[in-house]
Design a protein around this motif. Structure first.
Motif, mmCIF file in Angstrom:
data_model
loop_
_atom_site.group_PDB
_atom_site.id
_atom_site.type_symbol
_atom_site.label_atom_id
_atom_site.label_comp_id
_atom_site.label_asym_id
_atom_site.label_seq_id
_atom_site.Cartn_x
_atom_site.Cartn_y
_atom_site.Cartn_z
ATOM 1 N N LEU A 418 -50.559 10.188 -38.718
ATOM 2 C CA LEU A 418 -49.868 8.887 -39.584
ATOM 3 C C LEU A 418 -49.810 7.313 -39.694
ATOM 4 O O LEU A 418 -49.365 6.345 -39.621
ATOM 5 C CB LEU A 418 -48.345 9.293 -39.067
ATOM 6 N N LYS A 419 -51.145 7.179 -39.023
ATOM 7 C CA LYS A 419 -51.296 5.862 -38.189
ATOM 8 C C LYS A 419 -51.598 4.559 -38.892
ATOM 9 O O LYS A 419 -50.984 3.688 -38.645
ATOM 10 C CB LYS A 419 -53.075 5.332 -37.994
ATOM 11 N N ASP A 420 -51.528 4.694 -40.340
ATOM 12 C CA ASP A 420 -51.854 3.992 -41.707
ATOM 13 C C ASP A 420 -50.391 4.001 -41.856
ATOM 14 O O ASP A 420 -50.454 2.988 -43.093
ATOM 15 C CB ASP A 420 -53.087 4.314 -42.798
ATOM 16 N N LYS A 421 -49.329 4.434 -42.101
ATOM 17 C CA LYS A 421 -48.121 4.758 -42.817
ATOM 18 C C LYS A 421 -47.522 3.147 -42.516
ATOM 19 O O LYS A 421 -47.434 2.718 -41.131
ATOM 20 C CB LYS A 421 -47.500 5.660 -42.659
ATOM 21 N N LYS A 422 -46.866 2.604 -43.478
ATOM 22 C CA LYS A 422 -45.546 2.288 -43.150
ATOM 23 C C LYS A 422 -45.286 1.546 -41.478
ATOM 24 O O LYS A 422 -44.372 2.646 -42.007
ATOM 25 C CB LYS A 422 -45.063 1.139 -44.216
ATOM 26 N N MET A 423 -44.682 0.223 -40.590
ATOM 27 C CA MET A 423 -44.240 0.763 -39.980
ATOM 28 C C MET A 423 -42.741 -0.210 -40.125
ATOM 29 O O MET A 423 -42.676 -0.737 -41.040
ATOM 30 C CB MET A 423 -44.374 0.179 -38.624
ATOM 31 N N LEU A 424 -41.886 0.165 -39.879
ATOM 32 C CA LEU A 424 -40.437 -0.105 -39.655
ATOM 33 C C LEU A 424 -40.277 -1.139 -38.870
ATOM 34 O O LEU A 424 -41.121 -1.246 -38.082
ATOM 35 C CB LEU A 424 -39.570 1.121 -39.201
ATOM 36 N N SER A 425 -39.230 -2.116 -39.113
ATOM 37 C CA SER A 425 -39.472 -3.177 -37.638
ATOM 38 C C SER A 425 -39.243 -2.864 -36.502
ATOM 39 O O SER A 425 -38.391 -2.115 -35.841
ATOM 40 C CB SER A 425 -37.869 -3.840 -38.198
ATOM 41 N N ASN A 426 -39.989 -3.807 -35.783
ATOM 42 C CA ASN A 426 -39.650 -3.953 -34.242
ATOM 43 C C ASN A 426 -38.274 -3.510 -33.328
ATOM 44 O O ASN A 426 -37.796 -2.749 -32.902
ATOM 45 C CB ASN A 426 -41.025 -4.137 -33.641
ATOM 46 N N LYS A 427 -37.750 -4.778 -34.798
ATOM 47 C CA LYS A 427 -35.752 -5.321 -34.116
ATOM 48 C C LYS A 427 -35.216 -4.040 -34.332
ATOM 49 O O LYS A 427 -34.169 -3.875 -33.510
ATOM 50 C CB LYS A 427 -35.648 -5.735 -35.048
ATOM 51 N N GLN A 428 -35.548 -2.462 -34.716
ATOM 52 C CA GLN A 428 -34.346 -1.584 -35.091
ATOM 53 C C GLN A 428 -34.691 -0.792 -33.515
ATOM 54 O O GLN A 428 -34.052 0.056 -33.372
ATOM 55 C CB GLN A 428 -35.312 -0.560 -36.114
ATOM 56 N N TRP A 429 -35.944 -1.151 -33.026
ATOM 57 C CA TRP A 429 -36.532 -0.170 -31.569
ATOM 58 C C TRP A 429 -35.683 -0.527 -30.589
ATOM 59 O O TRP A 429 -35.682 -0.297 -29.581
ATOM 60 C CB TRP A 429 -37.724 0.373 -31.927
ATOM 61 N N GLN A 430 -36.143 -2.325 -30.810
ATOM 62 C CA GLN A 430 -35.491 -2.811 -29.472
ATOM 63 C C GLN A 430 -34.278 -2.892 -28.720
ATOM 64 O O GLN A 430 -34.366 -2.734 -27.290
ATOM 65 C CB GLN A 430 -34.986 -4.494 -29.792
ATOM 66 N N THR A 431 -33.090 -2.735 -28.981
ATOM 67 C CA THR A 431 -32.197 -2.283 -28.628
ATOM 68 C C THR A 431 -32.180 -0.818 -27.417
ATOM 69 O O THR A 431 -32.396 -0.596 -26.398
ATOM 70 C CB THR A 431 -30.855 -2.389 -28.995
ATOM 71 N N THR A 432 -32.803 0.550 -28.271
ATOM 72 C CA THR A 432 -32.928 1.583 -27.679
ATOM 73 C C THR A 432 -34.557 1.400 -26.273
ATOM 74 O O THR A 432 -34.178 2.028 -25.599
ATOM 75 C CB THR A 432 -33.746 2.349 -29.286
ATOM 76 N N ILE A 433 -35.274 0.477 -26.885
ATOM 77 C CA ILE A 433 -36.364 0.812 -25.744
ATOM 78 C C ILE A 433 -35.470 -0.851 -24.701
ATOM 79 O O ILE A 433 -36.458 -0.066 -23.788
ATOM 80 C CB ILE A 433 -37.922 -0.222 -26.108
ATOM 81 N N ASP A 434 -34.909 -1.534 -24.619
ATOM 82 C CA ASP A 434 -34.743 -2.364 -23.579
ATOM 83 C C ASP A 434 -33.939 -1.039 -22.956
ATOM 84 O O ASP A 434 -34.253 -1.377 -21.599
ATOM 85 C CB ASP A 434 -33.696 -3.407 -24.053
ATOM 86 N N LYS A 435 -33.119 -0.345 -23.043
ATOM 87 C CA LYS A 435 -31.830 0.815 -23.119
ATOM 88 C C LYS A 435 -32.821 1.759 -21.957
ATOM 89 O O LYS A 435 -32.725 2.119 -21.081
ATOM 90 C CB LYS A 435 -31.072 1.151 -23.309
ATOM 91 N N MET A 436 -33.918 2.155 -22.754
ATOM 92 C CA MET A 436 -35.101 2.773 -22.010
ATOM 93 C C MET A 436 -35.758 1.962 -20.363
ATOM 94 O O MET A 436 -35.657 3.083 -19.525
ATOM 95 C CB MET A 436 -35.890 4.106 -22.945
ATOM 96 N N MET A 437 -35.853 0.612 -20.669
ATOM 97 C CA MET A 437 -36.473 -0.162 -19.962
ATOM 98 C C MET A 437 -35.293 0.370 -18.156
ATOM 99 O O MET A 437 -35.765 -0.783 -17.403
ATOM 100 C CB MET A 437 -36.775 -1.078 -20.059
ATOM 101 N N GLY A 438 -34.541 -0.158 -18.868
ATOM 102 C CA GLY A 438 -32.766 -0.594 -17.340
ATOM 103 C C GLY A 438 -32.643 -1.718 -18.140
ATOM 104 O O GLY A 438 -32.440 -2.180 -17.375
ATOM 105 N N HIS A 439 -32.472 -2.653 -19.384
ATOM 106 C CA HIS A 439 -32.831 -3.614 -19.562
ATOM 107 C C HIS A 439 -30.975 -4.046 -19.780
ATOM 108 O O HIS A 439 -30.327 -2.900 -20.511
ATOM 109 C CB HIS A 439 -33.179 -4.231 -20.142
ATOM 110 N N LYS A 440 -30.433 -4.504 -19.497
ATOM 111 C CA LYS A 440 -29.540 -5.041 -20.273
ATOM 112 C C LYS A 440 -29.747 -5.438 -21.653
ATOM 113 O O LYS A 440 -30.447 -6.458 -21.577
ATOM 114 C CB LYS A 440 -28.272 -5.482 -19.774
ATOM 115 N N THR A 441 -28.282 -5.518 -22.128
ATOM 116 C CA THR A 441 -28.920 -6.094 -23.748
ATOM 117 C C THR A 441 -27.459 -6.378 -24.109
ATOM 118 O O THR A 441 -26.309 -6.593 -23.457
ATOM 119 C CB THR A 441 -28.625 -3.968 -24.988
ATOM 120 N N VAL A 442 -27.674 -7.735 -25.122
ATOM 121 C CA VAL A 442 -27.046 -8.647 -25.918
ATOM 122 C C VAL A 442 -25.464 -8.069 -26.567
ATOM 123 O O VAL A 442 -26.522 -7.422 -27.066
ATOM 124 C CB VAL A 442 -27.224 -10.198 -26.392
#
Length: 442
Positions: A418-442
């Protein structure tokens, strides 16, 4: 034993501060799963030779575990090449690795050709430490040590790129090479957040699906939450049916999705999120889970793309129930093709037609503890919350469910496809990834 220590920034780096032999053996198998995405003639693999060999040994051991006697080693050689990407020349060294680790014995040869041997592969809790010992004894290169450690640590939690070297005590001068091979093989994924770059391993999604599910449900966008809810509702949902968000999650390595080649020659991935199963299966007994996912992918392929749609979960599990109950499925003219994927995965074998002069093949369960557990796991994931006692039996169409072609692709290979498939925006994942890292979200 090789002493895997090195000087770093004025101090001694103790390898065993980070990983034990069990983890090393397990991660060798995982790293090899990623290296299968790289052209096997690539020069980069030469620097990872021992890790790849031990990883291949782990995969082959998982394939033969419970078989007791391998009476046709040359057939196994062909299956290993076809299903595990263990080339003919590598096969001999992989077999020798298993013999040196006392995982097989009684090797018999006809001249220089291996004919048969006996397997004595233990439970995975004992298998991986032996292979970890074999890896240590091979004196892995600096690159190998750091790739294995990087995958292990990034499978626990995403880490900012700027923090990885210091947190793990890696060699800064070699980190670019480590990251290059790790990303080329899909063992490490990157997400850019502004000027930051976050690294994680797909094995985070493989081993902690509950974390992915819970974090997305609580902190992700509604598109992500809806997509994961669809996967939870139908384990093994075709990615093309799940939509762009599911495909993006698979491509990022946050959902497991083995793939199979459909009768029309195109490949379809089948997304799963087995967040409610035994955690041990997700890490230390992944080979059992891999077989379960192969069963699910084949069943769903037959359901959606084999000409028999709109079948209930009860109909899907009939094939599994019959295998568990009687040990075989009724033969038919296309059985050899339809069940080929599971024969290559070591779940089924094809027996002779019981009728005189018959030419059909009988799909027969290879009756090992791992295969039975894999079938039961596949059944439970398919039925999900459905009462096990309410299943229907005997639907004639189910004998044709596994109407798929070859080959079968592991979840790691699906990510690469699936490498060549179009990616969605990283912003959609930002809050999720931040929480997985234990970061506080605004």
């Amino acid at each position: 034993m090789c002493d895997l220590r090195r000087a770093h920034s004025g101090r001694v780096f103790r390898w065993d501060d980070h990983m034990d032999k069990f983890t090393e053996g397990l991660r060798c198998q995982d790293v090899n799963a990623g290296l299968r995405n790289i052209d096997q003639s690539s020069a980069v693999l030469g620097n990872l030779e021992d890790t790849q060999r031990v990883g291949m040994a782990a995969s082959l051991a998982s394939l033969i575990r419970g078989r007791e006697v391998i009476e046709d080693a040359q057939s196994l050689r062909a299956i290993a090449a076809d299903q595990l990407d263990i080339g003919s020349f590598a096969f001999e060294s992989v077999v020798q690795t298993l013999a040196d680790a006392d995982l097989i014995s009684g090797l018999k040869y006809d001249g220089r050709k291996l004919v048969s041997f006996s397997e004595k592969v233990p439970f995975y809790s004992a298998l991986y430490p032996r292979l970890g010992e074999a890896w240590r004894d091979s004196r892995p290169t600096e690159l190998e040590q750091q790739v294995v450690l990087l995958v292990e640590e990034l499978a626990k939690v995403p880490v900012p790129r700027d923090e990885v070297v210091a947190r793990l005590g890696l060699d800064q001068s070699e980190f670019d090479a480590v990251l290059e091979v790790s990303t080329l093989s899909e063992l490490v994924q990157r997400i850019e957040f502004g000027s930051d770059e976050i690294l994680y391993s797909p094995f985070l999604g493989f081993e902690k699906p509950d974390l992915i599910s819970e974090t997305v449900s609580e902190h992700g966008t509604y598109e992500l939450a809806d997509a994961l809810a669809a996967v939870r509702q139908e384990q093994g949902i075709p990615v093309s049916k799940g939509g762009a968000v599911v495909m993006d999650a698979v491509k990022r390595g946050l959902l497991m999705a083995p793939s199979v080649l459909k009768p029309d020659g195109t490949s379809e991935a089948f997304a799963t999120l087995p967040y409610s199963i035994d955690r041990e299966l997700l890490r230390s007994r992944k080979p059992v889970l891999d077989k379960a996912l192969a069963v699910i992918a084949c069943l769903r392929a037959g359901q959606y793309f084999g000409g028999f749609s709109n079948l209930s979960p009860a109909a899907l599990v009939h094939v599994i129930d019959k295998l568990l109950r009687t040990g075989s499925i009724n033969p038919h003219s296309a059985a050899e093709r339809q069940y080929q994927i599971l024969t290559r995965a070591g779940v089924l074998r094809l027996g002779k037609d019981p009728k005189p002069n018959g030419t059909w093949k009988v799909p027969i369960l290879i009756d090992t503890a791992d295969n039975r557990e894999a079938l039961k796991l596949a059944r439970d994931l398919i039925t999900h919350s459905e009462s096990l006692s309410s299943r229907e039996h005997g639907q004639a169409e189910t004998q044709k469910l596994l109407d798929t072609s070859d080959p079968y692709g592991t979840p790691m290979r699906t990510i690469a496809r699936l490498k060549d498939k179009k990616m969605l925006s990283n912003k959609q994942w930002q809050t999720t990834i931040d929480k997985m890292m234990g970061h506080k979200t605004v």
